[in-house]
Design an enzyme around this catalytic site. Structure first.
Site, mmCIF file in Angstrom:
data_model
loop_
_atom_site.group_PDB
_atom_site.id
_atom_site.type_symbol
_atom_site.label_atom_id
_atom_site.label_comp_id
_atom_site.label_asym_id
_atom_site.label_seq_id
_atom_site.Cartn_x
_atom_site.Cartn_y
_atom_site.Cartn_z
ATOM 1 N N HIS A 279 0.837 -1.198 0.000
ATOM 2 C CA HIS A 279 0.000 0.000 0.000
ATOM 3 C C HIS A 279 0.871 1.247 0.000
ATOM 4 C CE1 HIS A 279 -3.295 2.723 0.925
ATOM 5 N NE2 HIS A 279 -4.136 1.703 0.741
ATOM 6 N N HIS A 280 0.429 2.258 -0.731
ATOM 7 C CA HIS A 280 1.210 3.488 -0.849
ATOM 8 C C HIS A 280 1.359 4.190 0.497
ATOM 9 C CE1 HIS A 280 3.322 6.498 -2.976
ATOM 10 N NE2 HIS A 280 2.648 6.465 -4.089
ATOM 11 N N CYS A 281 0.425 3.957 1.427
ATOM 12 C CA CYS A 281 0.560 4.595 2.742
ATOM 13 C C CYS A 281 1.721 4.003 3.529
ATOM 14 C CB CYS A 281 -0.734 4.468 3.534
ATOM 15 S SG CYS A 281 -1.068 2.813 4.176
#
Length: 500
Positions: free
Chosen positions: A133-135
């Site tokens: 996930h980009h987070c």
């Protein structure tokens, strides 16, 4: 969690996925590379990548940003999976399987990453799809974390990265009083925070106008790309297409015209998109506009949160001449970066630092449900990212790496994303698309090869020579031999990958 990281999380909808990743092609040695080998190696290397053990802990009712906590039930087998393609699998088959895996969102009840071993490739090769996930981290940090799984020698027993300190290894935990205190602090300071954010937005808008009056390009700060077939509301499905280009050919073009490596990359992608749109009788009269993510990470900063900004560059797709297109891209890219520097004193904090996830998520889902973003007149047509990789021959579990093809997020209203990663003598292009908007992304990949040949010829340079093709064994191993079954990699002279 930082505000920028929280924003990636809040922005996710059922069709607007916020995970990124990459497809690595591996040529196993005599001992092979199977599922149990990947599980074992991943488990061993977790101590070098402690963030992969962290999971989300949400604040009550989404009233504050989530926090990272260590997963007490972490099991590497929840994250490492296997799948096969019909053997011998070519590039298209692998790209379709990769797209299938990228179409599914990550389970938020566990650490936000997956590794998929893809078996059945031509010539006994295997592929590894990594998805996170980009987070969790940005592209530069992701490339750094990947080195924990990779070695520089076939028989290496440890990665080049150092083990993190105990403080870096632990996400910590949040008790009830910590969460309540955080919520109280947010809502007490809320009115002042929103007022300051509004003032910062107005200040930045004034800086944009001042920069334009001083000779900068307003388009560098406020993009307005034309309508194309791939600029529409996106769906759930994804597909990946890919190809490798020799870094030396990029460098020869760079030196011939006094531009930057990234200018050449942008020009090649621009020409490929122009060729694709011409073939479909859909080339706009105005230039396409791309967003170019730029790392704001300071030299020596090895933290793994998101530290990026975006500049906007016109791709000169309306110009016929490839040299003129390259020079125009170079000029507009330089102008965009200068505009970004001019506004650096007016940087505003991430919206994720200001608004609670409940508010952000509700607003984003409401906008998404109306398809408002895809209908807005101010938009970008695509994203093009260039991520530096290690300039060394890499191995994983004794298997030789023969290609690393990255993928990144497709935005609502923008069904196409180019991500490029350099490794040793190669630059590997990953094209991540919504197949409802781009039915055959291999058309664009083929056009990328043609764009390179055209630009070399127009520059009076020797034509491209083939890099090692990870799927060249199709014909040797009884595959279809169809040229469309694999990316037509074009160039291949060994070079230094640190050229600016």
């Amino acid at each position: 969690m930082s505000g920028t990281d929280s924003l990636f999380l809040a922005a996710e909808t059922p069709s607007w996925h916020q995970h990124v990743g990459g497809l690595t092609i591996l040529e196993p040695g005599e001992s092979g590379l199977g599922y149990d080998d990947v599980v074992r190696l991943t488990r061993e290397r977790m101590e070098y990548a402690p963030k992969f053990r962290w999971k989300l802990k949400q604040a009550p009712f989404g009233l504050d940003r989530p926090v990272w906590v260590d997963d007490p039930d972490f099991d590497v087998r929840h994250h490492v999976h296997r799948i096969g393609v019909p053997s011998p699998g070519g590039a298209r088959e692998v790209g379709e399987v990769a797209g299938l895996l990228l179409s599914a969102q990550l389970d938020r009840n566990r650490p936000l990453w997956e590794v998929w071993l893809i078996e059945g490739l031509a010539g006994g090769r295997v592929a590894l799809l990594m998805k996170y996930h980009h987070c969790l981290l940005d592209g530069v940090a992701g490339a750094g974390l990947a080195t924990a799984m990779l070695d520089v020698e076939p028989d290496a027993t440890a990665p080049l990265v150092a083990k993190p300190s105990r403080e870096e290894s632990s996400a910590g935990d949040q008790g009830v009083l910590d969460v309540v205190g955080g919520l109280a602090n947010r809502w007490v300071k809320g009115p002042a925070t929103y007022a300051r954010y509004g003032f910062d937005v107005l200040s930045k808008a004034a800086a944009v106008l001042d920069g334009a009056r001083s000779g900068g390009s307003l388009a560098s700060a406020i993009p307005r790309g034309p309508s194309t077939p791939f600029n529409a509301s996106i769906g759930v499905r994804r597909q990946l297409a890919f190809a490798g280009i020799a870094f030396d050919d990029i460098r020869r073009i760079k030196e011939a015209h006094g531009v930057k490596v990234n200018d050449v990359v942008l020009a090649l992608c621009a020409t490929a998109l122009r060729t694709y749109l011409l073939a479909h009788d859909a080339l706009p009269d105005r230039s396409l506009v791309t967003g170019v993510p730029v790392s704001t990470r300071a030299e020596g900063d090895d933290t793994q949160d998101n530290q990026i900004t975006t500049v906007f560059v016109e791709l000169a797709t309306h110009l016929d001449d490839p040299i003129q297109r390259l020079k125009t891209v170079s000029e507009t890219a330089a102008g965009a970066k200068e505009m970004s520097k001019a506004m650096s004193a007016k940087q505003i904090q991430s919206l994720g630092e200001v608004a609670a996830p409940l508010i952000l998520g509700t607003a984003i889902r409401a906008i998404h449900s109306t398809e408002l973003i895809s209908r807005m007149p101010l938009r970008i047509n695509t994203l093009i990212s260039n991520v530096p990789g290690p300039p060394l021959q890499l191995y994983m579990g004794g298997a030789k790496v023969t290609g690393i093809y990255p993928s990144s997020v497709i935005l609502e209203g923008m069904g196409l994303n180019f991500t490029v990663l350099s490794n040793m003598e190669r630059m590997d292009f990953g094209l991540h698309v919504d197949p409802n908007l781009v039915p055959d992304p291999w058309e664009i990949i083929d056009a990328l090869d043609e764009a390179l040949a055209e630009l070399l010829a127009a520059s009076g340079l020797e034509g491209p020579t083939a890099v090692d093709d990870p799927f060249a064994a199709d014909e040797q191993s009884g595959g279809s031999g169809d040229e469309t079954q694999r990316p037509r990699s074009t160039t291949g002279r060994r070079t230094e990958s640190g050229v600016k």
